[in-house]
Design an enzyme around this catalytic site. Structure first.
Site, PDB file in Angstrom:
ATOM      1  N   GLU A 158       0.848  -1.242   0.028  1.00  0.00           N
ATOM      2  CA  GLU A 158       0.058   0.073   0.287  1.00  0.00           C
ATOM      3  C   GLU A 158       0.801   1.148   0.036  1.00  0.00           C
ATOM      4  O   GLU A 158       2.104   1.281   0.486  1.00  0.00           O
ATOM      5  CB  GLU A 158      -0.766  -0.085   1.081  1.00  0.00           C
ATOM      6  CG  GLU A 158      -0.253  -0.018   2.655  1.00  0.00           C
ATOM      7  CD  GLU A 158      -0.952  -0.251   3.915  1.00  0.00           C
ATOM      8  OE1 GLU A 158      -1.542   0.669   4.410  1.00  0.00           O
ATOM      9  OE2 GLU A 158      -1.284  -1.515   4.219  1.00  0.00           O
ATOM     10  N   LYS A 183       2.724   4.588   0.966  1.00  0.00           N
ATOM     11  CA  LYS A 183       3.364   5.078   2.279  1.00  0.00           C
ATOM     12  C   LYS A 183       2.950   6.520   2.213  1.00  0.00           C
ATOM     13  O   LYS A 183       3.582   7.363   1.444  1.00  0.00           O
ATOM     14  CB  LYS A 183       4.833   4.974   2.057  1.00  0.00           C
ATOM     15  CG  LYS A 183       5.394   5.258   3.789  1.00  0.00           C
ATOM     16  CD  LYS A 183       6.800   4.976   3.924  1.00  0.00           C
ATOM     17  CE  LYS A 183       7.380   5.438   5.350  1.00  0.00           C
ATOM     18  NZ  LYS A 183       7.196   6.655   5.671  1.00  0.00           N
ATOM     19  N   ASP A 222       2.624  10.583   2.904  1.00  0.00           N
ATOM     20  CA  ASP A 222       3.792  11.311   3.532  1.00  0.00           C
ATOM     21  C   ASP A 222       2.962  12.609   4.232  1.00  0.00           C
ATOM     22  O   ASP A 222       2.978  13.459   3.695  1.00  0.00           O
ATOM     23  CB  ASP A 222       4.506  12.118   2.587  1.00  0.00           C
ATOM     24  CG  ASP A 222       5.691  12.644   2.984  1.00  0.00           C
ATOM     25  OD1 ASP A 222       6.085  12.517   4.132  1.00  0.00           O
ATOM     26  OD2 ASP A 222       6.609  13.371   2.062  1.00  0.00           O
ATOM     27  N   TYR A 239      -4.454   2.768   8.201  1.00  0.00           N
ATOM     28  CA  TYR A 239      -3.682   1.995   7.666  1.00  0.00           C
ATOM     29  C   TYR A 239      -3.339   0.782   8.874  1.00  0.00           C
ATOM     30  O   TYR A 239      -2.694  -0.192   8.760  1.00  0.00           O
ATOM     31  CB  TYR A 239      -2.447   2.134   7.163  1.00  0.00           C
ATOM     32  CG  TYR A 239      -1.892   3.141   7.541  1.00  0.00           C
ATOM     33  CD1 TYR A 239      -0.832   2.845   8.881  1.00  0.00           C
ATOM     34  CD2 TYR A 239      -1.614   4.590   7.138  1.00  0.00           C
ATOM     35  CE1 TYR A 239      -0.111   3.855   9.388  1.00  0.00           C
ATOM     36  CE2 TYR A 239      -0.550   5.329   7.806  1.00  0.00           C
ATOM     37  CZ  TYR A 239      -0.178   5.222   8.852  1.00  0.00           C
ATOM     38  OH  TYR A 239       0.893   5.826   9.617  1.00  0.00           O
ATOM     39  N   LYS A 259      11.062   2.651  -0.306  1.00  0.00           N
ATOM     40  CA  LYS A 259      11.059   4.091  -0.318  1.00  0.00           C
ATOM     41  C   LYS A 259      11.329   4.588  -2.031  1.00  0.00           C
ATOM     42  O   LYS A 259      12.093   3.715  -2.565  1.00  0.00           O
ATOM     43  CB  LYS A 259      12.103   4.714   0.195  1.00  0.00           C
ATOM     44  CG  LYS A 259      12.137   4.571   1.828  1.00  0.00           C
ATOM     45  CD  LYS A 259      10.939   5.077   2.433  1.00  0.00           C
ATOM     46  CE  LYS A 259      11.183   6.681   2.798  1.00  0.00           C
ATOM     47  NZ  LYS A 259      11.859   6.925   3.895  1.00  0.00           N
ATOM     48  N   CYS A 261      46.056  13.820  12.169  1.00  0.00           N
ATOM     49  CA  CYS A 261      44.953  14.621  12.839  1.00  0.00           C
ATOM     50  C   CYS A 261      45.148  15.992  12.753  1.00  0.00           C
ATOM     51  O   CYS A 261      45.872  16.686  13.355  1.00  0.00           O
ATOM     52  CB  CYS A 261      44.980  14.136  14.358  1.00  0.00           C
ATOM     53  SG  CYS A 261      43.626  14.977  15.262  1.00  0.00           S
ATOM     54  N   CYS A 263      45.223  17.604  16.694  1.00  0.00           N
ATOM     55  CA  CYS A 263      46.168  17.318  17.705  1.00  0.00           C
ATOM     56  C   CYS A 263      47.521  17.233  17.067  1.00  0.00           C
ATOM     57  O   CYS A 263      48.632  17.190  17.591  1.00  0.00           O
ATOM     58  CB  CYS A 263      46.003  16.283  18.654  1.00  0.00           C
ATOM     59  SG  CYS A 263      45.803  14.827  18.069  1.00  0.00           S
ATOM     60  N   CYS A 285      42.854   9.036  14.342  1.00  0.00           N
ATOM     61  CA  CYS A 285      43.942   9.841  15.033  1.00  0.00           C
ATOM     62  C   CYS A 285      44.410   8.782  16.038  1.00  0.00           C
ATOM     63  O   CYS A 285      43.494   8.133  16.868  1.00  0.00           O
ATOM     64  CB  CYS A 285      43.194  11.076  15.486  1.00  0.00           C
ATOM     65  SG  CYS A 285      43.999  11.823  17.133  1.00  0.00           S
ATOM     66  N   CYS A 318      44.172  14.076  22.370  1.00  0.00           N
ATOM     67  CA  CYS A 318      43.598  14.738  21.003  1.00  0.00           C
ATOM     68  C   CYS A 318      42.437  15.519  21.822  1.00  0.00           C
ATOM     69  O   CYS A 318      41.409  14.968  22.300  1.00  0.00           O
ATOM     70  CB  CYS A 318      43.252  13.910  20.278  1.00  0.00           C
ATOM     71  SG  CYS A 318      42.270  14.645  18.709  1.00  0.00           S
TER      72      CYS A 318
HETATM   73  S1  IVH Z   1       2.310   1.005   8.855  1.00  0.00           S
HETATM   74  C1  IVH Z   1       3.921  -1.129  12.752  1.00  0.00           C
HETATM   75  N1  IVH Z   1       1.489   2.102   6.830  1.00  0.00           N
HETATM   76  O1  IVH Z   1       5.562   5.675   7.919  1.00  0.00           O
HETATM   77  C2  IVH Z   1       3.776  -0.362  11.472  1.00  0.00           C
HETATM   78  N2  IVH Z   1       3.118   3.526   7.945  1.00  0.00           N
HETATM   79  O2  IVH Z   1       8.186   5.303   8.716  1.00  0.00           O
HETATM   80  C3  IVH Z   1       3.247   0.987  11.476  1.00  0.00           C
HETATM   81  N3  IVH Z   1       3.011   5.439   7.161  1.00  0.00           N
HETATM   82  O3  IVH Z   1       5.247   6.092  11.235  1.00  0.00           O
HETATM   83  C4  IVH Z   1       3.157   1.957  10.492  1.00  0.00           C
HETATM   84  N4  IVH Z   1       1.864   5.305   5.267  1.00  0.00           N
HETATM   85  O4  IVH Z   1       3.727   7.483  10.066  1.00  0.00           O
HETATM   86  C5  IVH Z   1       2.081   2.114   7.710  1.00  0.00           C
HETATM   87  N5  IVH Z   1       0.661   2.832   4.923  1.00  0.00           N
HETATM   88  C6  IVH Z   1       1.228   2.873   6.033  1.00  0.00           C
HETATM   89  C7  IVH Z   1       1.984   4.034   6.105  1.00  0.00           C
HETATM   90  C8  IVH Z   1       2.609   4.428   7.247  1.00  0.00           C
HETATM   91  C9  IVH Z   1       2.674   5.978   6.101  1.00  0.00           C
HETATM   92  C10 IVH Z   1       4.256   6.115   8.363  1.00  0.00           C
HETATM   93  C11 IVH Z   1       3.717   6.087   9.422  1.00  0.00           C
HETATM   94  C12 IVH Z   1       4.888   5.455   9.934  1.00  0.00           C
HETATM   95  C13 IVH Z   1       6.089   5.799   9.238  1.00  0.00           C
HETATM   96  C14 IVH Z   1       7.114   4.996   9.393  1.00  0.00           C
END
Ligand code: IVH
Length: 704
Positions: A124, A126, A128, A233, A321, A426, A429, A444, A450
């Site tokens: 799914e 991520k 931001d 999520y 990422k 260094c 020093c 060093c 130092c």
């Molecule tokens: S799951 C235990 N699902 O990413 C796992 N996180 O880098 C809980 N985030 O703190 C997170 N989209 O704020 C999950 N589809 C997604 C997400 C997500 C964004 C964020 C979340 C988390 C951070 C971690």
């Protein structure tokens, strides 16, 4: 603003100090409190330096609110704190296809699944934004809290109630914490900034900052006027499971009235995950909101709970990422920083440039090979192109933290440019800086002579996981050291005797201090004489000994005396003490050698002894965190296990308070022997150590 401070009249100095205090205060709160940096790191540092310069020339004009006394802004006040019933975790990162394959392989291996056994994984986007935990009791939204440090967040309930994606009521009895991401769409962000601009107010750098700033408004009316959205999520505490799989749990959340992301898929194989990743990446620009990757989660919730968590991240999920944003800028100079363990770290000073919404003015250059375009194994990096002062370089932020250099543009290299020569002495020093075989880093050899190493060691000593003395931060120890008040950690504990009441020179008369603050500091120092063993070991700043290793040592040796005796005893790097050290699960040759080396240096050892003489070290009790029958016991696993993997067995045992060792010795309490157990079982029998099989073990820990 550009008059050199030594040409200032008192009046001018005073006026400029006032101006600097205000400017830096505003910059601080923009950065920390409002999530919207207004100034580059370099400008900020330059202003701080100028402030320092003026204060040095006119010490009596130093203000009560002087920026030189401040270490960032205080955490925002105004919201009450909320302790999360279940910690809010972060995610490990994957950057390449191989990382994703490794993640899936490690899950399989942890669970003991073959390569072909089905293992559905959801993928799914991520989002931001910023994560939020919503607590519903008998269907009513009773609390909304930000993530904070994962354990304690801020209570933003009134603000969350104004977000239309967040239902105030749901049709479900009992307790349910819904977790997800608050975010702002691109169009809402553009409109908000236009309104802000028209009203002469602050412009937000990106939608995430805007969302964070809007959710953390003290006046919920302001939040209500800023269109925020929410995707669910995950979940925290609940009294009945939502479903048996991640995918179905999301469907359950959706039917309760939450938005879940429509691009969520359940995949069966790594290629399928990667395809979906690429599909999401293709749509990224058209989504209308920011995403920074794809999150993969093991779908089966029973498997999720078997996999469990590492300290801050789940084993059952990872964030893949998107490639980091990049930007070209000029590399102005290469500086060398000397760290606590003497490592010479090259740093690129850059013309400030914005990368992914953040101004970058420094980047790490890792080590001399990296600068030269070679990697440690002799192969080339950047096709062998080296990096020089005066080059145009492409920077990116890896894992969103320390900026790095990706590329160098040879076509723009100045004609007279010279290859960088890495110093063999260094820069602080002057001692020889040598590179041991197999080490990528030049160090060093000055040790505690130092200045840089000594200062960094002291800073480390007072840092958060170490002594963490209130009122004695990095700045203060550095200032005390510059004036010769403190040379080594032990000196901190004699400050009161040397600069307290009745002494010729007193702390309370020092610039920036008064009777009250001096008293407070002495008290805070005394309070820390009583220190847990783990903190002490970490505070020593020995190479390779981070918080985890320190904890391991404390748990294994329980008291300072037995720890010190064990390390001294291991000095020859053979014999029982050495073997004992290596038998601790988690201790390898590198860590063991680093400890032995540090303790074997007479000057360093004497300095440690002087410190310990000032302290009252708390023993680390054997863990009794559970009523489990194995708490505090040393367990060894041998032979093959059939119902769980070795890694899983070990993690379970440790979670129940046991210590898992790699070999059988007089200290072993229990041997768990599967089929094919050999010499370890024999040795255990000779020593009369209790031995059980895998089923016996599972029975013993049943239901825990
Ligand atoms: S799951 C235990 N699902 O990413 C796992 N996180 O880098 C809980 N985030 O703190 C997170 N989209 O704020 C999950 N589809 C997604 C997400 C997500 C964004 C964020 C979340 C988390 C951070 C971690």
């Amino acid at each position: 603003m550009n008059t050199p401070p030594d040409k200032f009249t008192e009046e001018e100095a005073k006026a400029e100090l006032a101006h600097l205090a205000e400017t830096l205060q505003n910059a601080n709160s923009a950065y920390h409190g409002d999530d919207a940096p207004t100034m580059s790191d370099a400008d900020y540092d330059a202003l701080k330096r100028r402030n320092q310069e003026i204060e040095t020339l006119f010490p009596h004009l130093k203000r009560a609110d002087s920026p030189s006394e401040q270490v960032g802004a205080a955490p925002s006040e105004g919201f009450s704190k909320v302790t999360h019933a279940r910690r809010m975790m972060s995610l490990g990162n994957a950057f390449t296809d191989d990382d994703v394959a490794d993640f899936v392989a490690s899950v399989r291996s942890y669970l003991g699944l073959s390569d072909t056994a089905p293992l559905p994984i959801t993928a799914e986007p991520k989002i931001d934004g910023l994560s939020l935990s919503l607590r519903y009791e008998d269907g009513i939204l009773v609390q909304a809290a930000t993530r904070g440090d994962g354990s304690v967040g801020e209570n933003v309930t009134a603000n969350a109630r104004t977000v239309s994606d967040i239902p105030l009521q749901i049709d479900r009895p009992g307790l349910l914490e819904v977790r997800g991401e608050v975010y702002m769409t691109h169009s809402a962000f553009t409109q908000l900034n236009a309104r802000q601009d028209a009203a002469g107010k602050k412009i937000f750098a990106n939608p995430r900052n805007a969302a964070a700033g809007s959710l953390r408004q003290l006046d919920p009316k302001i939040t209500a006027a800023r269109p925020l959205q929410f995707f669910a999520y995950a979940w925290g505490e609940l009294d009945t499971p939502l479903a048996t799989s991640q995918f179905d749990a999301l469907a359950a959340l959706q039917s309760l009235g939450f938005q879940t992301n429509p691009l969520t898929r359940r995949c069966e194989t790594v290629p399928e995950l990667l395809n979906h990743y690429r599909a999401i990446e293709q749509q990224r620009a058209d989504l209308g909101y920011d995403i920074d990757g794809v999150v993969y989660k093991v779908d089966d919730l029973a498997l999720q709970s078997r996999l469990g968590f590492r300290s801050t991240t789940p084993r059952w999920a990872i964030a893949h990422k998107f490639p980091a944003e990049r930007a070209w800028t000029l590399l102005e100079a290469i500086d060398i920083q000397v760290g606590r363990t003497g490592a010479l770290s090259p740093v690129a000073r850059l013309t400030p440039v914005t990368v992914g919404g953040v101004v970058v003015s420094n980047a790490t250059l890792h080590n001399e090979d990296y600068i030269a375009g070679r990697s440690a194994d002799g192969s080339t990096i950047r096709d062998g192109r080296d990096i020089r002062a005066g080059d145009w370089v492409q920077v990116y932020r890896a894992g969103d933290v320390i900026p790095k250099i990706a590329e160098v543009d040879l076509s723009r290299r100045p004609e007279q440019s010279q290859a960088y020569t890495f110093p063999d002495h260094c820069p602080i020093c002057g001692s020889a800086a040598i590179r041991e075989e197999g080490d990528a880093v030049r160090r060093c050899t000055g040790g505690i002579i130092c200045d840089a190493q000594a200062v960094e060691k002291l800073k480390h000593f007072v840092s958060r996981g170490a002594f963490d003395i209130e009122g004695l931060g990095a700045k203060q120890v550095e200032a005390f050291r510059n004036d010769g008040w403190i040379r080594e950690p032990a000196d901190i504990f004699t400050l009161r005797a040397r600069y307290g009441p009745g002494q010729l020179t007193q702390l309370k008369n020092r610039e920036g201090w008064g009777a009250k603050s001096a008293d407070n500091l002495f008290d805070a120092i005394d309070a820390r004489r009583n220190i847990p063993l783990q903190r002490l070991i970490f505070a020593l700043g020995i190479r390779h000994v981070g918080e985890v290793a320190a904890k391991l040592m404390a748990r294994s040796y329980h008291s300072w005396d037995s720890f010190a005796a064990a390390i001294d005893g291991a000095a020859e790097k053979h014999g029982d003490a050495w073997d004992g050290l290596l038998a601790i699960d988690g201790v390898g040759e590198t860590l063991a050698s680093a400890l032995v080396t540090a303790f074997a240096q007479p000057a360093e050892r004497a300095s440690i002894d002087r410190l310990v003489a000032e302290l009252d070290v708390q023993d680390e009790a054997a863990p009794t965190n559970h009523d489990s029958p194995v708490a505090g016991k040393t367990v060894v696993f041998t032979g093959s296990l059939e119902k769980m993997t070795r890694a899983e067995a070990k993690a379970r045992a440790e979670a129940l308070g046991a210590k898992v060792a790699g070999s059988v010795s007089g200290k072993t309490d229990l041997l768990v022997a599967g089929p094919g157990a050999g010499s370890k079982a024999k040795k255990a029998a000779e020593l009369g150590i209790a031995t059980i099989d895998e089923d016996g073990w599972l029975e013993m820990i049943d239901g825990l």
